[in-house]
Design a protein around this motif. Structure first.
Motif, PDB file in Angstrom:
ATOM      1  N   ARG A 142      11.061  52.936  -8.441  1.00  0.00           N
ATOM      2  CA  ARG A 142      10.448  51.695  -7.960  1.00  0.00           C
ATOM      3  C   ARG A 142      10.898  50.501  -8.802  1.00  0.00           C
ATOM      4  N   ALA A 143      11.038  50.710 -10.100  1.00  0.00           N
ATOM      5  CA  ALA A 143      11.480  49.612 -10.954  1.00  0.00           C
ATOM      6  C   ALA A 143      12.874  49.137 -10.549  1.00  0.00           C
ATOM      7  N   VAL A 144      13.751  50.085 -10.257  1.00  0.00           N
ATOM      8  CA  VAL A 144      15.093  49.710  -9.805  1.00  0.00           C
ATOM      9  C   VAL A 144      15.011  48.958  -8.478  1.00  0.00           C
ATOM     10  N   GLN A 145      14.149  49.424  -7.570  1.00  0.00           N
ATOM     11  CA  GLN A 145      13.992  48.754  -6.289  1.00  0.00           C
ATOM     12  C   GLN A 145      13.457  47.332  -6.467  1.00  0.00           C
ATOM     13  N   LEU A 146      12.446  47.153  -7.304  1.00  0.00           N
ATOM     14  CA  LEU A 146      11.891  45.819  -7.534  1.00  0.00           C
ATOM     15  C   LEU A 146      12.949  44.874  -8.084  1.00  0.00           C
ATOM     16  N   ARG A 147      13.705  45.370  -9.036  1.00  0.00           N
ATOM     17  CA  ARG A 147      14.743  44.537  -9.640  1.00  0.00           C
ATOM     18  C   ARG A 147      15.806  44.156  -8.614  1.00  0.00           C
TER      19      ARG A 147
ATOM     20  N   ARG B  85      16.583  40.337  -7.407  1.00  0.00           N
ATOM     21  CA  ARG B  85      17.915  39.752  -7.604  1.00  0.00           C
ATOM     22  C   ARG B  85      18.595  39.427  -6.275  1.00  0.00           C
ATOM     23  N   ALA B  86      18.125  40.046  -5.202  1.00  0.00           N
ATOM     24  CA  ALA B  86      18.661  39.730  -3.873  1.00  0.00           C
ATOM     25  C   ALA B  86      17.935  38.545  -3.241  1.00  0.00           C
ATOM     26  N   GLY B  87      17.024  37.895  -3.980  1.00  0.00           N
ATOM     27  CA  GLY B  87      16.305  36.745  -3.470  1.00  0.00           C
ATOM     28  C   GLY B  87      15.082  37.095  -2.642  1.00  0.00           C
ATOM     29  N   ARG B  88      14.593  38.314  -2.773  1.00  0.00           N
ATOM     30  CA  ARG B  88      13.457  38.775  -1.968  1.00  0.00           C
ATOM     31  C   ARG B  88      12.252  39.023  -2.876  1.00  0.00           C
ATOM     32  N   GLN B  89      11.771  37.953  -3.496  1.00  0.00           N
ATOM     33  CA  GLN B  89      10.665  38.052  -4.439  1.00  0.00           C
ATOM     34  C   GLN B  89       9.416  38.621  -3.777  1.00  0.00           C
ATOM     35  N   ALA B  90       9.071  38.135  -2.594  1.00  0.00           N
ATOM     36  CA  ALA B  90       7.862  38.599  -1.917  1.00  0.00           C
ATOM     37  C   ALA B  90       7.941  40.093  -1.613  1.00  0.00           C
ATOM     38  N   ASP B  91       9.111  40.562  -1.199  1.00  0.00           N
ATOM     39  CA  ASP B  91       9.262  41.989  -0.910  1.00  0.00           C
ATOM     40  C   ASP B  91       9.146  42.822  -2.191  1.00  0.00           C
ATOM     41  N   ALA B  92       9.650  42.299  -3.303  1.00  0.00           N
ATOM     42  CA  ALA B  92       9.538  43.010  -4.573  1.00  0.00           C
ATOM     43  C   ALA B  92       8.074  43.148  -4.974  1.00  0.00           C
ATOM     44  N   LEU B  93       7.317  42.065  -4.847  1.00  0.00           N
ATOM     45  CA  LEU B  93       5.898  42.111  -5.198  1.00  0.00           C
ATOM     46  C   LEU B  93       5.124  43.037  -4.257  1.00  0.00           C
ATOM     47  N   ALA B  94       5.485  43.037  -2.970  1.00  0.00           N
ATOM     48  CA  ALA B  94       4.835  43.917  -2.010  1.00  0.00           C
ATOM     49  C   ALA B  94       5.127  45.384  -2.334  1.00  0.00           C
ATOM     50  N   ALA B  95       6.349  45.681  -2.774  1.00  0.00           N
ATOM     51  CA  ALA B  95       6.696  47.047  -3.145  1.00  0.00           C
ATOM     52  C   ALA B  95       5.874  47.502  -4.346  1.00  0.00           C
ATOM     53  N   TYR B  96       5.662  46.609  -5.300  1.00  0.00           N
ATOM     54  CA  TYR B  96       4.821  46.937  -6.457  1.00  0.00           C
ATOM     55  C   TYR B  96       3.398  47.251  -6.009  1.00  0.00           C
TER      56      TYR B  96
ATOM     57  N   PRO C 144      14.578  34.254 -14.937  1.00  0.00           N
ATOM     58  CA  PRO C 144      15.975  34.220 -14.487  1.00  0.00           C
ATOM     59  C   PRO C 144      16.710  35.539 -14.704  1.00  0.00           C
ATOM     60  N   ASP C 145      16.245  36.360 -15.641  1.00  0.00           N
ATOM     61  CA  ASP C 145      16.954  37.609 -15.946  1.00  0.00           C
ATOM     62  C   ASP C 145      15.917  38.701 -16.160  1.00  0.00           C
ATOM     63  N   VAL C 146      15.606  39.469 -15.110  1.00  0.00           N
ATOM     64  CA  VAL C 146      14.576  40.496 -15.234  1.00  0.00           C
ATOM     65  C   VAL C 146      15.029  41.630 -16.136  1.00  0.00           C
ATOM     66  N   GLU C 147      16.344  41.837 -16.290  1.00  0.00           N
ATOM     67  CA  GLU C 147      16.815  42.856 -17.224  1.00  0.00           C
ATOM     68  C   GLU C 147      16.394  42.502 -18.639  1.00  0.00           C
TER      69      GLU C 147
ATOM     70  N   GLY D  63      19.661  49.648   0.805  1.00  0.00           N
ATOM     71  CA  GLY D  63      19.420  50.672   1.819  1.00  0.00           C
ATOM     72  C   GLY D  63      19.202  52.036   1.205  1.00  0.00           C
ATOM     73  N   GLU D  64      20.048  52.411   0.245  1.00  0.00           N
ATOM     74  CA  GLU D  64      19.890  53.702  -0.424  1.00  0.00           C
ATOM     75  C   GLU D  64      18.585  53.753  -1.211  1.00  0.00           C
ATOM     76  N   LEU D  65      18.229  52.649  -1.843  1.00  0.00           N
ATOM     77  CA  LEU D  65      16.972  52.599  -2.572  1.00  0.00           C
ATOM     78  C   LEU D  65      15.780  52.813  -1.635  1.00  0.00           C
ATOM     79  N   ASP D  66      15.822  52.174  -0.466  1.00  0.00           N
ATOM     80  CA  ASP D  66      14.728  52.354   0.493  1.00  0.00           C
ATOM     81  C   ASP D  66      14.574  53.824   0.877  1.00  0.00           C
ATOM     82  N   GLU D  67      15.685  54.517   1.105  1.00  0.00           N
ATOM     83  CA  GLU D  67      15.628  55.926   1.488  1.00  0.00           C
ATOM     84  C   GLU D  67      15.055  56.788   0.360  1.00  0.00           C
ATOM     85  N   LEU D  68      15.487  56.528  -0.871  1.00  0.00           N
ATOM     86  CA  LEU D  68      15.000  57.327  -1.992  1.00  0.00           C
ATOM     87  C   LEU D  68      13.525  57.062  -2.263  1.00  0.00           C
ATOM     88  N   VAL D  69      13.107  55.807  -2.168  1.00  0.00           N
ATOM     89  CA  VAL D  69      11.698  55.487  -2.389  1.00  0.00           C
ATOM     90  C   VAL D  69      10.829  56.140  -1.312  1.00  0.00           C
TER      91      VAL D  69
END
Length: 273
Positions: A202-207, A211-222, A253-256, A186-192
């Motif tokens: 954006r990189a923090v948001q994508l990650r 990691r929250a299981g929302r791959q499609a949303d991460a790709l859409a944000a990119y 498995p580990d985007v970090e 939620g905080e990330l959405d507000e800052l973005v």
């Protein structure tokens, strides 16, 4: 004495009791001195800060009027530290007036000190999170709120606001690393939304989304960022951000491990003229 500029201007006595600095000009004088506490500010610069071209009715004798505002500010400082100790903080000498503060009395100084400790001396990720959180808790609004008409104050506020945003990015990044991705989305959405072209954010948001299981949303944000950069600035995303997108596409498995920890923060690009 405690002085606050990370939000509305505040002055407090040692016991925490608020001290009222009466008069808009006296508060402006205090703010201008707080931009560089301990360093002299010339009378010419102070007169310009108090009246300059912005004042519809400048005083006939501005330097005499400056003395009146100095006396008013000294009286307020004496309410923070009675017995003459407060007024002794405002010193006149070669180069102009300067305000003497002890280490840690200015919240902006405590903020930057906590950031330095988090970035260089914290032994664990958890300790870095604690220090960054403590630094951000010092804020209660915009830096030097209501006093950024003066160019010198505006520049100082801009530097502090950039440090604040960088600290927020670092803290959110660390919390995602600790597995708190659901809590920070939620905080990330507000800052973005407030800083849509800031690539590190954006990189923090994508990650976090990945990691929250929302791959499609991460790709859409990119893709949303890529479109904005191309349309507004004629730029492509940073290669590191593109690498993160590829890792998400591969369902790494580990985007970090793939992308690496974020350690630097660049200011948001200015919109094209």
């Amino acid at each position: 004495m405690r002085v606050g500029v990370l939000g509305p201007l505040t002055v407090r006595a040692a016991d925490g009791e608020p001290v009222n600095v009466t008069g808009a000009k006296a508060r402006t004088l205090l703010v201008r001195l707080l931009v560089a506490p301990g360093r002299p500010v010339s009378e010419d610069r102070l007169v310009d800060a108090l009246w300059g071209l912005r004042d519809a009715a400048p005083p006939v004798h501005p330097y005499g009027s400056l003395q009146g505002q100095v006396s008013r500010l000294r009286a307020a400082l004496d309410r923070a530290e009675p017995g003459g100790a407060g007024r002794a903080r405002l010193v006149h000498g070669e180069g102009g007036y300067r305000l003497r503060l002890e280490p840690g009395e200015l919240d902006a100084e405590r903020f930057t000190g906590l950031l330095a400790r988090a970035r260089s001396g914290a032994p664990t990720t958890e300790r870095r999170v604690e220090l960054l959180g403590a630094a951000l808790e010092l804020w209660s609004g915009e830096a030097y709120a209501g006093h950024t008409g003066d160019p010198a104050v505006r520049a100082a506020a801009g530097r502090l606001e950039e440090e604040r945003l960088a600290a927020q990015e670092e803290l959110l990044d660390l919390r995602v690393h600790l597995g708190e991705q659901h809590a920070v989305l939620g905080e990330l959405d507000e800052l973005v939304a407030a800083h849509p072209l800031r690539e590190r954010l954006r990189a923090v948001q994508l990650r976090a989304l990945y990691r929250a299981g929302r791959q499609a949303d991460a790709l859409a944000a990119y893709e949303e960022l890529r479109g904005r950069l191309a349309g507004d600035l004629g730029l492509d995303p940073d290669p590191a951000l593109t690498a993160l997108r590829q890792a998400i596409l591969r369902q790494a498995p580990d985007v970090e491990r793939t992308f690496g920890p974020l350690t630097d923060s660049s200011p948001e690009p200015a919109p094209a003229a």
